[in-house]
Design an enzyme around this catalytic site. Structure first.
Site, PDB file in Angstrom:
ATOM      1  N   HIS A 310       0.830  -1.018   0.119  1.00 41.85           N
ATOM      2  CA  HIS A 310      -0.073   0.128   0.047  1.00 41.85           C
ATOM      3  C   HIS A 310       0.813   1.055  -0.031  1.00 41.85           C
ATOM      4  O   HIS A 310       1.881   1.288   0.558  1.00 41.85           O
ATOM      5  CB  HIS A 310      -0.971   0.127   1.237  1.00 41.85           C
ATOM      6  N   ASP A 368      -8.080  -5.637   0.193  1.00 46.18           N
ATOM      7  CA  ASP A 368      -8.583  -6.211  -0.846  1.00 46.18           C
ATOM      8  C   ASP A 368      -7.978  -7.711  -0.401  1.00 46.18           C
ATOM      9  O   ASP A 368      -8.583  -8.513  -1.258  1.00 46.18           O
ATOM     10  CB  ASP A 368      -8.126  -5.751  -2.106  1.00 46.18           C
TER      11      ASP A 368
HETATM   12  N1  CMC Z   1       4.237  -7.548  -5.016  1.00 38.93           N
HETATM   13  C1  CMC Z   1       5.466  -7.461  -5.345  1.00 38.93           C
HETATM   14  N2  CMC Z   1       6.261  -6.245  -4.826  1.00 38.93           N
HETATM   15  C2  CMC Z   1       5.427  -5.240  -4.499  1.00 38.93           C
HETATM   16  C3  CMC Z   1       4.216  -5.242  -4.481  1.00 38.93           C
HETATM   17  C4  CMC Z   1       3.436  -6.338  -4.397  1.00 38.93           C
HETATM   18  N3  CMC Z   1       2.191  -6.451  -4.158  1.00 38.93           N
HETATM   19  N4  CMC Z   1       3.755  -3.907  -3.761  1.00 38.93           N
HETATM   20  C5  CMC Z   1       5.011  -3.161  -4.214  1.00 38.93           C
HETATM   21  N5  CMC Z   1       6.001  -4.276  -4.430  1.00 38.93           N
HETATM   22  C6  CMC Z   1       7.360  -3.427  -4.316  1.00 38.93           C
HETATM   23  C7  CMC Z   1       7.641  -2.791  -5.700  1.00 38.93           C
HETATM   24  O1  CMC Z   1       8.106  -3.524  -6.762  1.00 38.93           O
HETATM   25  C8  CMC Z   1       8.780  -1.901  -5.205  1.00 38.93           C
HETATM   26  O2  CMC Z   1       9.959  -2.359  -5.305  1.00 38.93           O
HETATM   27  P1  CMC Z   1      11.319  -1.556  -5.520  1.00 38.93           P
HETATM   28  O3  CMC Z   1      11.324  -0.446  -4.442  1.00 38.93           O
HETATM   29  O4  CMC Z   1      12.497  -2.539  -5.456  1.00 38.93           O
HETATM   30  O5  CMC Z   1      11.236  -0.866  -6.973  1.00 38.93           O
HETATM   31  C9  CMC Z   1       8.194  -1.585  -3.802  1.00 38.93           C
HETATM   32  O6  CMC Z   1       7.645  -2.341  -3.236  1.00 38.93           O
HETATM   33  C10 CMC Z   1       7.473  -0.205  -3.847  1.00 38.93           C
HETATM   34  O7  CMC Z   1       6.376  -0.293  -4.686  1.00 38.93           O
HETATM   35  P2  CMC Z   1       5.734   0.575  -5.511  1.00 38.93           P
HETATM   36  O8  CMC Z   1       5.068   0.325  -6.561  1.00 38.93           O
HETATM   37  O9  CMC Z   1       6.778   1.788  -5.741  1.00 38.93           O
HETATM   38  O10 CMC Z   1       4.766   1.251  -4.503  1.00 38.93           O
HETATM   39  P3  CMC Z   1       3.316   2.363  -4.620  1.00 38.93           P
HETATM   40  O11 CMC Z   1       3.197   2.843  -3.263  1.00 38.93           O
HETATM   41  O12 CMC Z   1       3.770   3.079  -5.626  1.00 38.93           O
HETATM   42  O13 CMC Z   1       2.205   1.183  -5.032  1.00 38.93           O
HETATM   43  C11 CMC Z   1       0.416  -0.452  -4.580  1.00 38.93           C
HETATM   44  C12 CMC Z   1       1.295   0.764  -3.905  1.00 38.93           C
HETATM   45  C13 CMC Z   1      -0.697  -0.600  -3.657  1.00 38.93           C
HETATM   46  C14 CMC Z   1       0.050   0.151  -5.893  1.00 38.93           C
HETATM   47  C15 CMC Z   1       1.397  -1.689  -4.955  1.00 38.93           C
HETATM   48  O14 CMC Z   1       1.951  -2.019  -3.503  1.00 38.93           O
HETATM   49  C16 CMC Z   1       0.671  -2.859  -5.610  1.00 38.93           C
HETATM   50  O15 CMC Z   1       0.701  -2.681  -6.816  1.00 38.93           O
HETATM   51  N6  CMC Z   1       0.109  -3.602  -4.706  1.00 38.93           N
HETATM   52  C17 CMC Z   1      -0.740  -4.563  -5.597  1.00 38.93           C
HETATM   53  C18 CMC Z   1      -2.027  -4.073  -6.012  1.00 38.93           C
HETATM   54  C19 CMC Z   1      -3.109  -3.853  -4.629  1.00 38.93           C
HETATM   55  O16 CMC Z   1      -3.201  -4.795  -3.893  1.00 38.93           O
HETATM   56  N7  CMC Z   1      -3.533  -2.759  -4.623  1.00 38.93           N
HETATM   57  C20 CMC Z   1      -4.592  -2.278  -3.593  1.00 38.93           C
HETATM   58  C21 CMC Z   1      -4.401  -1.405  -2.819  1.00 38.93           C
HETATM   59  S1  CMC Z   1      -5.359  -1.147  -1.421  1.00 38.93           S
HETATM   60  C22 CMC Z   1      -6.920  -0.798  -1.965  1.00 38.93           C
HETATM   61  C23 CMC Z   1      -7.048   0.517  -2.771  1.00 38.93           C
HETATM   62  O17 CMC Z   1      -6.171   1.461  -2.480  1.00 38.93           O
HETATM   63  O18 CMC Z   1      -7.803   0.516  -3.551  1.00 38.93           O
END
Ligand code: CMC
Length: 434
Positions: A310, A368
């Site tokens: 998140h 989720d």
């Molecule tokens: N699985 C594997 N690696 C992950 C994941 C994951 N679910 N989420 C983040 N990472 C890694 C990512 O690759 C990155 O690594 P690095 O720093 O080495 O490049 C690091 O963790 C930070 O990730 P980010 O994408 O820069 O983080 P963000 O804050 O931009 O994204 C997120 C947050 C929710 C989009 C992301 O964690 C994700 O894609 N999660 C899966 C989708 C999900 O469950 N979404 C629902 C969110 S909660 C409900 C809502 O808000 O609607």
């Protein structure tokens, strides 16, 4: 709250100049640096794609402490609300700022209930879609179309019209979500039954058929209500920010909420509940979990653990904890204690939470992760999950829209950019282009 003494000093060594930026304190949470005059003073923009460090507005609605895993609506902890309140009461709290008195609650529920039906002609919008359309596509279109039906509640400068729009949106979303489902399975639309509670009515419109009596299961209705409550608001997430940005141009409320629905649909946001279930089904067996975790750590695979991580929470999402409990209650009630998908989810959580990659990056289950298992067990098809999220989040969208619309001076949202395209160049006639 601006503290006249509080400033951040910024030194531009290139120009040998110093700038003083006011520091503003909120009631809780991090201070913010006020950069509203930054461009005028320095001739520079700030740069923050993804808004990782930027506060886009002032709000009194929801507070999150992502490090501690804390979520509060108007100062009330989500755990307390989930246990002691209900969805409509929480929606009132989000919108009006206080828990309602008994009389105010009764009036509020009456107002919402009064608006549960949709204009009969809206049926034609549903029937214009292909039966296999994604319910979120249908919902986006139909909610946008509401502005063509309810002209007496589109003027955002009129507080009464704002309130009626808010009642209509919260009241009609369950009807629209249920109709989108009914259309997709070829069953007749079921009109709302206003003697039922909000969640009961939704289950009734979704699962009843005219040919048979429908008995509401109170445990499932309570779980449905709690799922709605847990999704009601989450401060300036992508869809809420979309609603605020759309509304900043003074677009009508139905158009703004349709924009929010579109933004929610993506798998990184509300679409994750569908994506989690698809992922669990693809993993297929508990024995394959280790392989899936390995793949999620490999950036080149393009695979992430859906329902994990998140932007704000660097701790267990407090909603996920309550969701897990609700999941146990629902599966118990339905005699599905040994649901294979739940077993895969539990194993996935166990392995991921012990894994250095997930520990270092502070990736925990989010809201989720367990919701899809509950919804599937209750009988919802996977592609309807995100419409339920949208239905519930409408309370938050409307609260933020009301807060923003009642500001004395609403400013249009207009971010700037770092331009890296070509500088001015001469036009080349087509016959001279290589
Ligand atoms: N699985 C594997 N690696 C992950 C994941 C994951 N679910 N989420 C983040 N990472 C890694 C990512 O690759 C990155 O690594 P690095 O720093 O080495 O490049 C690091 O963790 C930070 O990730 P980010 O994408 O820069 O983080 P963000 O804050 O931009 O994204 C997120 C947050 C929710 C989009 C992301 O964690 C994700 O894609 N999660 C899966 C989708 C999900 O469950 N979404 C629902 C969110 S909660 C409900 C809502 O808000 O609607």
């Amino acid at each position: 709250m601006t503290d006249a003494q509080a400033f951040i000093t910024l030194t531009d060594h290139e120009k040998n100049q110093q700038y003083k930026l006011p520091r503003i304190k909120g009631s809780v949470g991090p201070d913010v640096v006020d950069i509203r005059k930054f461009y005028a003073d320095t001739g520079m923009f700030t740069f923050d794609p993804g808004f990782t460090s930027t506060g886009s507005c002032e709000s009194k609605i929801t507070f999150i402490d992502g490090d501690q895993g804390v979520l509060m609506h108007r100062g009330y902890a989500i755990e307390d609300l989930a246990e002691k309140s209900d969805f409509l009461e929480t929606a009132y709290l989000l919108i009006y700022g206080e828990l309602p008195s008994a009389k105010a609650k009764q009036d509020w529920v009456k107002h919402i209930t009064y608006h549960t039906m949709v204009h009969e002609q809206l049926i034609k919008f549903f029937t214009g879609f292909r039966r296999d359309a994604h319910p979120m596509a249908v919902m986006c279109g139909v909610v946008g179309a509401l502005s063509a039906f309810y002209h007496d509640s589109t003027d955002l400068h009129d507080p009464h019209q704002r309130e009626v729009a808010c009642h209509r949106l919260i009241a009609k979303m369950p009807t629209i979500a249920a109709m989108a489902y009914k259309y997709s399975v070829g069953q007749p639309f079921v009109y709302p039954q206003n003697s039922l509670s909000y969640a009961e009515n939704f289950l009734y419109m979704t699962f009843s058929v005219p040919a048979e009596p429908y008995k509401i299961n109170p445990i499932l209705a309570r779980a449905m209500d709690r799922i709605f409550l847990l999704h009601a608001d989450h401060e300036q997430n992508a869809s809420t920010s979309t609603v605020r940005l759309a509304s900043s141009s003074q677009a009508n409320p139905f158009a703004c909420i349709a924009a929010g629905i579109a933004s929610l649909w993506g798998p990184a946001h509300g679409g994750a509940n569908q994506a989690v279930l698809e992922m669990l089904m693809e993993i297929g067996r508990k024995e394959n979990v280790g392989e899936a975790v390995k793949k999620a750590k490999d950036k080149s695979s393009g695979f992430r653990l859906m329902g994990f991580g998140h932007r704000v929470y660097k701790n267990y999402d407090p909603r996920a904890k309550i969701m897990k409990k609700t999941c146990d209650e629902v599966l118990n009630e339905l005699g599905m204690r040994h649901d294979p998908l739940l077993e895969i989810a539990i194993e996935l959580e166990r392995i991921a939470l012990q894994d250095d990659y997930f520990i270092e990056k502070k990736l925990y289950p989010n809201v989720d992760f367990y919701s899809g298992i509950i919804l599937r067990a209750m009988g919802f098809p996977i592609n309807t999950f995100t419409t339920l999220f949208a239905l519930a989040r409408t309370a938050g969208w409307v609260a933020h829209w009301m807060e923003q619309s009642s500001e004395p001076q609403m400013k249009i949202g207009r971010p700037r950019q770092l331009y890296t395209g070509p500088a001015k160049r001469d036009f080349v006639p087509v016959e001279k282009r290589g």
